[in-house]
Design a protein around this motif. Structure first.
Motif, PDB file in Angstrom:
ATOM      1  N   MET A  22       0.823  -1.206   0.000  1.00 52.21           N
ATOM      2  CA  MET A  22       0.000   0.000   0.000  1.00 52.21           C
ATOM      3  C   MET A  22       0.857   1.257   0.000  1.00 52.21           C
ATOM      4  SD  MET A  22      -3.329  -0.734   0.079  1.00 52.21           S
ATOM      5  CE  MET A  22      -4.332   0.292   1.153  1.00 52.21           C
ATOM      6  N   SER A  23       1.904   1.266   0.808  1.00 58.19           N
ATOM      7  CA  SER A  23       2.744   2.467   0.899  1.00 58.19           C
ATOM      8  C   SER A  23       3.420   2.772  -0.431  1.00 58.19           C
ATOM      9  CB  SER A  23       3.792   2.301   2.001  1.00 58.19           C
ATOM     10  OG  SER A  23       4.688   1.242   1.713  1.00 58.19           O
ATOM     11  N   GLY A  24       3.753   1.735  -1.204  1.00 56.37           N
ATOM     12  CA  GLY A  24       4.385   1.970  -2.497  1.00 56.37           C
ATOM     13  C   GLY A  24       3.480   2.715  -3.455  1.00 56.37           C
ATOM     14  N   VAL A  25       2.229   2.289  -3.555  1.00 58.68           N
ATOM     15  CA  VAL A  25       1.279   2.966  -4.438  1.00 58.68           C
ATOM     16  C   VAL A  25       1.018   4.382  -3.944  1.00 58.68           C
ATOM     17  CG1 VAL A  25      -1.039   2.890  -5.417  1.00 58.68           C
ATOM     18  CG2 VAL A  25       0.232   0.766  -5.094  1.00 58.68           C
ATOM     19  N   ALA A  26       0.882   4.549  -2.629  1.00 54.11           N
ATOM     20  CA  ALA A  26       0.650   5.874  -2.062  1.00 54.11           C
ATOM     21  C   ALA A  26       1.820   6.805  -2.356  1.00 54.11           C
ATOM     22  CB  ALA A  26       0.426   5.763  -0.555  1.00 54.11           C
ATOM     23  N   LYS A  27       3.027   6.285  -2.209  1.00 56.27           N
ATOM     24  CA  LYS A  27       4.203   7.106  -2.456  1.00 56.27           C
ATOM     25  C   LYS A  27       4.280   7.544  -3.915  1.00 56.27           C
ATOM     26  CE  LYS A  27       9.236   7.189  -2.170  1.00 56.27           C
ATOM     27  NZ  LYS A  27      10.481   6.451  -1.910  1.00 56.27           N
ATOM     28  N   LEU A  28       3.992   6.614  -4.822  1.00 54.65           N
ATOM     29  CA  LEU A  28       4.049   6.939  -6.241  1.00 54.65           C
ATOM     30  C   LEU A  28       3.024   8.015  -6.590  1.00 54.65           C
ATOM     31  CD1 LEU A  28       5.613   5.973  -8.759  1.00 54.65           C
ATOM     32  CD2 LEU A  28       3.689   4.477  -9.253  1.00 54.65           C
ATOM     33  N   SER A  44       5.238   4.136  12.338  1.00 56.03           N
ATOM     34  CA  SER A  44       6.322   3.360  11.755  1.00 56.03           C
ATOM     35  C   SER A  44       7.247   4.287  10.983  1.00 56.03           C
ATOM     36  CB  SER A  44       5.774   2.293  10.800  1.00 56.03           C
ATOM     37  OG  SER A  44       5.122   2.906   9.694  1.00 56.03           O
ATOM     38  N   GLU A  45       8.412   3.766  10.641  1.00 61.31           N
ATOM     39  CA  GLU A  45       9.330   4.536   9.807  1.00 61.31           C
ATOM     40  C   GLU A  45       8.725   4.778   8.429  1.00 61.31           C
ATOM     41  OE1 GLU A  45      12.759   1.875  10.228  1.00 61.31           O
ATOM     42  OE2 GLU A  45      13.808   3.510  11.220  1.00 61.31           O
ATOM     43  N   THR A  46       7.917   3.841   7.963  1.00 63.00           N
ATOM     44  CA  THR A  46       7.250   4.027   6.676  1.00 63.00           C
ATOM     45  C   THR A  46       6.273   5.192   6.738  1.00 63.00           C
ATOM     46  OG1 THR A  46       7.455   1.672   6.148  1.00 63.00           O
ATOM     47  CG2 THR A  46       5.779   2.919   4.955  1.00 63.00           C
ATOM     48  N   ALA A  47       5.527   5.300   7.836  1.00 60.44           N
ATOM     49  CA  ALA A  47       4.611   6.432   7.995  1.00 60.44           C
ATOM     50  C   ALA A  47       5.372   7.752   7.974  1.00 60.44           C
ATOM     51  CB  ALA A  47       3.822   6.284   9.300  1.00 60.44           C
ATOM     52  N   ALA A  48       6.517   7.775   8.633  1.00 62.79           N
ATOM     53  CA  ALA A  48       7.339   8.993   8.641  1.00 62.79           C
ATOM     54  C   ALA A  48       7.831   9.324   7.240  1.00 62.79           C
ATOM     55  CB  ALA A  48       8.513   8.819   9.597  1.00 62.79           C
ATOM     56  N   ALA A  49       8.230   8.308   6.481  1.00 62.18           N
ATOM     57  CA  ALA A  49       8.705   8.539   5.119  1.00 62.18           C
ATOM     58  C   ALA A  49       7.586   9.071   4.231  1.00 62.18           C
ATOM     59  CB  ALA A  49       9.268   7.238   4.543  1.00 62.18           C
ATOM     60  N   LEU A  50       6.370   8.586   4.439  1.00 68.36           N
ATOM     61  CA  LEU A  50       5.230   9.087   3.667  1.00 68.36           C
ATOM     62  C   LEU A  50       4.936  10.538   4.023  1.00 68.36           C
ATOM     63  CD1 LEU A  50       2.963   5.926   3.926  1.00 68.36           C
ATOM     64  CD2 LEU A  50       3.752   6.942   1.785  1.00 68.36           C
ATOM     65  N   ARG A  51       4.981  10.864   5.308  1.00 67.62           N
ATOM     66  CA  ARG A  51       4.742  12.260   5.713  1.00 67.62           C
ATOM     67  C   ARG A  51       5.772  13.197   5.091  1.00 67.62           C
ATOM     68  NH1 ARG A  51       3.887   9.903  11.162  1.00 67.62           N
ATOM     69  NH2 ARG A  51       1.629   9.740  11.500  1.00 67.62           N
ATOM     70  N   ASP A 146      11.380  -2.528   1.031  1.00 66.28           N
ATOM     71  CA  ASP A 146      12.244  -1.361   0.889  1.00 66.28           C
ATOM     72  C   ASP A 146      13.633  -1.767   0.429  1.00 66.28           C
ATOM     73  OD1 ASP A 146      10.441   0.635   1.630  1.00 66.28           O
ATOM     74  OD2 ASP A 146      10.701   0.165   3.748  1.00 66.28           O
ATOM     75  N   LEU A 147      14.176  -1.018  -0.534  1.00 64.31           N
ATOM     76  CA  LEU A 147      15.513  -1.312  -1.047  1.00 64.31           C
ATOM     77  C   LEU A 147      16.577  -1.101   0.020  1.00 64.31           C
ATOM     78  CD1 LEU A 147      15.290   0.233  -4.616  1.00 64.31           C
ATOM     79  CD2 LEU A 147      15.490  -2.180  -4.038  1.00 64.31           C
ATOM     80  N   ASP A 148      16.599   0.093   0.613  1.00 61.77           N
ATOM     81  CA  ASP A 148      17.661   0.376   1.574  1.00 61.77           C
ATOM     82  C   ASP A 148      17.204   1.247   2.735  1.00 61.77           C
ATOM     83  OD1 ASP A 148      17.341   2.777   0.244  1.00 61.77           O
ATOM     84  OD2 ASP A 148      19.170   2.569  -0.927  1.00 61.77           O
ATOM     85  N   ALA A 149      16.007   1.798   2.648  1.00 64.73           N
ATOM     86  CA  ALA A 149      15.506   2.667   3.714  1.00 64.73           C
ATOM     87  C   ALA A 149      13.994   2.690   3.651  1.00 64.73           C
ATOM     88  CB  ALA A 149      16.050   4.091   3.548  1.00 64.73           C
ATOM     89  N   PRO A 150      13.314   2.934   4.755  1.00 64.76           N
ATOM     90  CA  PRO A 150      11.855   3.020   4.719  1.00 64.76           C
ATOM     91  C   PRO A 150      11.391   4.050   3.697  1.00 64.76           C
ATOM     92  CG  PRO A 150      12.638   2.981   6.978  1.00 64.76           C
ATOM     93  CD  PRO A 150      13.853   3.133   6.110  1.00 64.76           C
ATOM     94  N   GLY A 151      10.428   3.661   2.874  1.00 65.82           N
ATOM     95  CA  GLY A 151       9.920   4.573   1.855  1.00 65.82           C
ATOM     96  C   GLY A 151      10.583   4.417   0.512  1.00 65.82           C
ATOM     97  N   SER A 152      11.601   3.547   0.392  1.00 67.09           N
ATOM     98  CA  SER A 152      12.312   3.395  -0.874  1.00 67.09           C
ATOM     99  C   SER A 152      11.699   2.310  -1.747  1.00 67.09           C
ATOM    100  CB  SER A 152      13.783   3.063  -0.614  1.00 67.09           C
ATOM    101  OG  SER A 152      13.910   1.814   0.034  1.00 67.09           O
ATOM    102  N   ASN A 153      10.443   1.965  -1.480  1.00 68.76           N
ATOM    103  CA  ASN A 153       9.801   0.889  -2.222  1.00 68.76           C
ATOM    104  C   ASN A 153       9.056   1.357  -3.454  1.00 68.76           C
ATOM    105  OD1 ASN A 153       8.022   2.223  -0.496  1.00 68.76           O
ATOM    106  ND2 ASN A 153       6.655   0.471  -0.324  1.00 68.76           N
ATOM    107  N   ALA A 154       9.153   2.634  -3.796  1.00 64.51           N
ATOM    108  CA  ALA A 154       8.456   3.144  -4.966  1.00 64.51           C
ATOM    109  C   ALA A 154       9.117   4.412  -5.474  1.00 64.51           C
ATOM    110  CB  ALA A 154       6.988   3.423  -4.640  1.00 64.51           C
ATOM    111  N   ARG A 155       9.007   4.616  -6.779  1.00 67.14           N
ATOM    112  CA  ARG A 155       9.562   5.825  -7.396  1.00 67.14           C
ATOM    113  C   ARG A 155       8.826   6.114  -8.685  1.00 67.14           C
ATOM    114  NH1 ARG A 155      13.470   6.923 -11.373  1.00 67.14           N
ATOM    115  NH2 ARG A 155      14.603   8.882 -11.070  1.00 67.14           N
TER     116      ARG A 155
END
Length: 464
Positions: A22-28, A44-51, A146-155
């Motif tokens: 879910m976070s990947g689609v949201a990030k994109l 979570s760290e993912t929530a912080a990365a999304l913010r 995540d590739l290397d850090a929370p939030g790095s699962n989408a671009r």
């Protein structure tokens, strides 16, 4: 609003936004300019990365959190019907989309590569994303880790290619129409949704049938389920099939895999010539994933030799044999493996890299349905370790099933001669492992649940 954002996705609300998919689609969507909001059960760290991308993330679920101007609510199969935000959306007539529908909409106007299979999807998708990016092709991608850090699962990339995982667990991969499809393997899993291998084959056949006319199927020539699938789809018109693997006759044949500590050197036969490249993670299964990525990249126009070199840029994804650290001469490595095939493959890879040390496993079974069907095989896989600690089942989206406990795994492992300790108290695990581990050992935290959180705690205890 950017034309790359569908109208229904201009102000989406994601329920369970902190999840890997879910976070990947949201990030994109956020990167494309959408005003994204969502909720999750915990920080979570993912929530912080999304913010950090401007996404509004609420903690906890409440109908009041669904904005009045929300254009859609996005859910995964894990969201229960009684969720208050989902109920509010249905009452107000807000469109409800499955995550896969949102992802399919984002693929429109691109050249999608969809990576499918019972195992290896996240790694192979990551390898392609990293390698194509290194070649300057600027792919968009959505990865289930995540590739290397929370939030790095989408671009969101500026190129034509879009790389994404295609999840078979709930048949949601039927919604994609890729230019290139990868099928790494086909095995029985997700027992709550599939009753037999025949249902699995039917599902994968449907997925392959969605490949665009003139498109390519990259498929394993080694794994029996993939070989059977290939025989079933050979007559699909306009489909180019590229088989990859160690089997004689594979279109892209693996001639040799040479382990080199925590890396591998792979030699393939391509168009009559030998091509050797490095895979920067250990294990035969990861080497074969890299070869599948190589074939898919070639199919979308990447130069073969340049792509092979670029694959070495991939250094891992979180939870896929990820080194968490070392203390007192003991390395702690995290593994997402939760199916017996994955467990055995990761244990064999770590055994080859152990250099004489023992391999100790902390295993957390994932799902009651999977444990009921595959518990004996999981126990057999644990026999490949020198010693194991087995936790209670992580339920995820499932309710308990009477009679289904970790004992099914523990009994099978002990019957196979394994040294297994049952431990229901997660807080006790770091002390248990510290009492077992000796200098030179490797400790694997293994499973798809929250066992990953124990890695840092084990390291702290070892270092105390």
């Amino acid at each position: 609003m950017s034309p790359s954002v569908p109208p229904t996705m201009e102000r989406p609300h994601f329920i369970g936004i902190g999840g890997a998919g879910m976070s990947g689609v949201a990030k994109l969507l956020a990167q494309r300019g959408a005003l994204v909001a969502g909720s999750d059960s915990r920080e979570s760290e993912t929530a912080a990365a999304l913010r950090a991308l401007g996404v509004t993330v609420h903690i906890g679920h409440d109908a009041a959190q669904l904005a009045q101007d929300a254009t859609a609510v996005v859910v995964s199969s894990a969201i229960r019907p009684e969720n208050p935000e989902l109920a509010a959306a249905r009452e107000r007539g807000v469109p409800v989309l499955h995550r896969s529908e949102a992802l399919a909409a984002l693929m429109e106007g691109t050249r999608p590569i969809a990576v499918a299979g019972t195992h290896g999807k996240t790694t192979t998708t990551s390898m392609l994303a990293v390698a194509l990016s290194a070649l300057g092709m600027e792919p968009s991608y959505v990865i289930g880790g995540d590739l290397d850090a929370p939030g790095s699962n989408a671009r969101h990339g500026g190129g034509e290619v879009f790389v994404a995982e295609a999840d078979e667990s709930d048949r949601s991969f039927h919604r994609y129409a890729p230019e290139v499809a990868i099928v790494l393997n086909v095995e029985l899993d997700h027992h709550a949704n599939y009753a037999s291998m025949e249902e699995i084959y039917d599902s994968f056949e449907t997925f392959v049938g969605k490949v665009r006319p003139g498109g390519t199927l990259v498929v394993s020539a080694d794994q029996p389920g993939a070989v059977e699938l290939t025989s079933r789809v050979r007559d699909i018109g306009g489909l180019r099939i590229v088989t990859v693997g160690e089997a004689q006759g594979a279109d892209l044949r693996v001639m040799k895999i040479t382990p080199r500590g925590l890396t591998s050197e792979v030699t393939v036969l391509l168009d009559g010539r030998m091509l050797t490249f490095t895979v920067s993670v250990p294990g035969r299964h990861y080497a074969l994933n890299a070869v599948a990525a190589l074939a898919a990249g070639i199919a979308v126009g990447a130069p073969a030799r340049n792509l092979a070199s670029a694959l070495a840029k991939y250094t891992g994804v979180q939870r896929r044999l990820q080194l968490k650290g070392e203390a007192a001469g003991v390395q702690v490595i995290d593994s997402y493996a939760h199916h017996p095939t994955e467990m055995a493959a990761d244990l064999e890879a770590i055994r080859a890299a152990a250099e004489g040390g023992r391999v100790l496993v902390v295993f957390q079974p994932h799902l009651f349905s999977r444990t009921r069907e595959l518990g004996a095989e999981m126990g057999g896989a644990l026999a490949l370790a020198d010693a194991s600690v087995v936790l209670d089942i992580y339920p995820a989206r499932e309710d308990p099933v009477p009679g289904v406990t970790s004992a099914l795994i523990i009994d099978a492992a002990r019957a196979a001669g394994a040294d297994v300790t049952a431990e229901s108290d997660r807080d006790a695990v770091p002390g248990v492992v510290a009492g077992m581990a000796k200098q030179g050992d490797l400790v694997l935290t293994m499973g798809a649940g929250d066992v990953t959180d124990l890695g840092p705690r084990i390291l702290a205890r070892l270092g105390s």
